[in-house]
Design an enzyme around this catalytic site. Structure first.
Site, PDB file in Angstrom:
ATOM      1  N   CYS A   1      38.866  41.760  28.385  1.00 38.18           N
ATOM      2  CA  CYS A   1      39.567  41.216  27.224  1.00 38.18           C
ATOM      3  C   CYS A   1      38.707  40.168  26.495  1.00 38.18           C
ATOM      4  O   CYS A   1      39.010  39.800  25.359  1.00 38.18           O
ATOM      5  CB  CYS A   1      40.913  40.622  27.631  1.00 38.18           C
ATOM      6  SG  CYS A   1      40.804  39.425  28.962  1.00 38.18           S
ATOM      7  N   HIS A   2      37.613  39.721  27.158  1.00 46.00           N
ATOM      8  CA  HIS A   2      36.722  38.760  26.460  1.00 46.00           C
ATOM      9  C   HIS A   2      35.983  39.435  25.300  1.00 46.00           C
ATOM     10  O   HIS A   2      35.384  38.744  24.477  1.00 46.00           O
ATOM     11  CB  HIS A   2      35.711  38.146  27.449  1.00 46.00           C
ATOM     12  CG  HIS A   2      34.854  39.163  28.142  1.00 46.00           C
ATOM     13  ND1 HIS A   2      35.240  39.755  29.331  1.00 46.00           N
ATOM     14  CD2 HIS A   2      33.644  39.704  27.823  1.00 46.00           C
ATOM     15  CE1 HIS A   2      34.285  40.615  29.722  1.00 46.00           C
ATOM     16  NE2 HIS A   2      33.320  40.607  28.811  1.00 46.00           N
TER      17      HIS A   2
END
Lengths: 160, 201
Positions: B172-173
């Site tokens: 998700c980064h």
């Protein structure tokens, strides 16, 4: 209100259960009694009511495991030779030479009552619920056990 | 006859940490063998701080940053997955190894069994899509929303990323704002920037 991670239970009560196992079944069998107790507790843990008295529950399981071991040991033939001297520098070494020789001559029920009341701090009503019989009988068994221990310690000191 | 009762047990140690450590290890091994180690966990150090890793028998179920409070995360796992939670590092060894390789720049994708039971519905669809964003690339929240078939759900994508139970492994980064600013991250903005920079080489 929900159950804590079992790891927290092991951290909080592991040392107490080890002391109790050592006092009730002795140094050699204590590790197995502890393992059986916590494995059995882990299996049953999800079904424990979240507001339960976890300490009392664990002592109850430990007591059952100790009785199993004492019975199994009684069925095994006893070694008649002197055992080889165990090389151990653990802190337990001191009490093995000190407390256990005194405790091991008590009847198992006295050992259990002494351990659950004096080491764990359970009131006699709870001790009785675990070992069976009445609170008064548990109190008497613990008192007799302590008295026998004092006598044995005094005798040791005279010999020393 | 003057011995105090407590003195009778004076030599019986209150704690015997060496023995307890050995017994704990044995308990974890036997619990795993008996199929009652529902959640095994360990912590590892990393460039983005200490990480808590937890796995069920099915696979990795949770990765969490220190700022989430590891004790709190373990309580959540006890509630949401099972209270049979033990510190049992060996189940997490492959995860720790792949994370080490990733932080050393030697690994671009994770090859681990995952247990996605902590993500449901739309949130699960979003995090399952994250691995489509390749190593070293980023995508905007809007792009991810379109990719999972709901282009107007930009905020929902944001909250799915925020609640991603498996950060790092489900990346998700790599999801950023349309203006290129990093946006929210469970590990904090500095951690997100560090990971983006790491992957940029």
């Amino acid at each position: 209100m929900s159950l804590e991670p079992f790891e927290t239970v092991v951290t909080r009560y592991g040392p107490m259960v080890l002391r109790v196992c050592r006092a009730v079944v002795g140094p050699d069998a204590a590790d197995d009694a502890w393992s059986e107790t916590f494995l059995s507790a882990l299996q049953a843990y999800p079904r424990l009511r979240p507001d339960s008295d976890v300490q009392g529950w664990l002592v109850t399981i430990a007591h059952r495991k100790a009785i199993d071991q004492i019975r199994a040991a009684a069925r095994r033939p006893r070694p008649t030779d002197t055992l080889p001297e165990r090389v151990t520098e653990a802190p337990a070494a001191l009490w093995e030479s000190d407390v256990w020789p005194v405790l091991q001559h008590l009847p198992p029920k006295q050992r259990a009552c002494v351990a659950y009341h004096h080491l764990v701090g359970l009131p006699y009503a709870e001790v009785a619920a675990i070992v069976g019989g009445t609170a008064d009988a548990a109190r008497r068994a613990a008192a007799d056990g302590i008295k026998a221990m004092r006598t044995a310690v005094a005798a040791q000191e005279v010999r020393a | 006859m003057s011995t105090r009762t407590s003195d009778l047990f004076a030599s019986l140690p209150e704690r015997d940490d060496a023995v307890l450590a050995r017994l704990h290890q044995r308990l974890a091994a036997r619990a795993a063998a008996d199929g009652v180690l529902d959640v095994a966990y360990r912590t590892v150090d990393s460039p983005v701080g200490p990480l808590l890793l937890a796995a069920t028998e099915r696979g990795l179920v949770k990765v969490s940053f220190e700022r989430e409070g590891h004790a709190h995360v373990l309580e959540q796992l006890a509630d949401d997955v099972s209270p049979r939670v033990l510190n049992a590092p060996s189940r997490l060894d492959p995860v720790a190894r792949e994370l080490d390789e990733y932080f050393a720049g030697r690994r671009t994708r994770f090859d681990l069994p995952l247990d996605l039971q902590l993500a449901h519905g739309f949130r699960r669809a979003v995090i399952e899509h994250l691995t489509d964003i390749g190593y070293g690339h980023t995508a905007s929240y809007a792009t991810v929303a379109a990719a999972v078939g709901n282009p107007r759900a930009v905020r929902a994508v944001g909250s799915a990323c925020a609640k991603n139970p498996l950060p790092l492994v489900l990346p998700c980064h790599r999801v950023v704002r349309s203006d290129g600013s990093p946006g929210q991250y469970g590990g904090g903005e500095a951690a997100k920037l560090l990971l983006i920079a790491l992957e940029a080489g």
